[in-house]
Write an enzyme that holds these catalytic residues in place. Sequence first.
Site: not given
Length: 314
Positions: A83-84, A131-132, A149, A155, A242
């Site tokens: 996904k990165d 996205r979230r 971040r 986190r 992103c």
Amino acid sequence: MKKDTIIIGTRSSKLALWQAEYVKGRLEEKYPELTVELKLMTTKGDKILDAPLAKIGGKGLFTKELETDMLAGGIDLAVHSLKDMPTEVPEGLVISAITKRFDPGDAVVSPKYQKFADLPPGAKVGTSSLRRKAQLLQVRPDLNICDLRGNVNTRLQKLEDENFDAIILAVAGLKRLGFGERITDVLPKSTVLPAVGQGALAIETRADDEEIRALIDFLNDEETVQCATAERAFLGRVEGGCQVPVGVYATPAGAGQLQVEAVIASLDGSRLYRDKISGQAADAEKLGRKLADILLGKGGIEIMHELGLLLNRK
């Protein structure tokens, strides 16, 4: 086999190291005579932690330094979260293997509430993902969604230190690092579709290094490759990174079929276009592009233009 030592390039975060160690272990198990070394590197995305990803350049932030070193011969391969990875890989490099996908879901971690539905009006929710954010605001416009971040450990610490009611993280990252018990809820796909390739690892090599490519071929999971091909084709069509609220998720549908579901949303979640299509898994790339065109035609293209993106509509 000519090589007796290979070097894996990896970011130095705990999750990146877990991923690289996983590939290292699989290689050593398959080839006991092979020495596998890790080379830890720091990317731009690791250095800049005080700004949203969307404002500092998107996906290549976590791959460029590794790719530059690989092209220079400093490492033989790099392990990334799929996904990165940008949809376009630099010339001279190729994604040679995609591992079997782990859980692609998005997890809710909350010290106060058992379910996402239990969050009160105005709850403070942390995520670094547009996205979230967009998909959550579509169903809960009352939420106070704040940028979050840092690596997984950071986190989780901020959850406590900065008085969040909940934070959203990838299920795969939490489970891989042994934090599965911290998950209080998993967002249903009907609410939030995952990121492209979420839960899968990509192994990137030099395109002309046939020996390394042959060595890692056994790690390639064909079913995941088909799903990822459709998802990355969708993302490539809408030119998303992103900085774009895009979710897409492909799943095998039996009998050689593939189902692809995707969403394009405005930043505030007030407009959201979602659809799904099915077809032959062998046509994964075409399916992804076709679904992108459907959503762009429904209104997604206006959202993309508003975000200031140049669309490649070839």
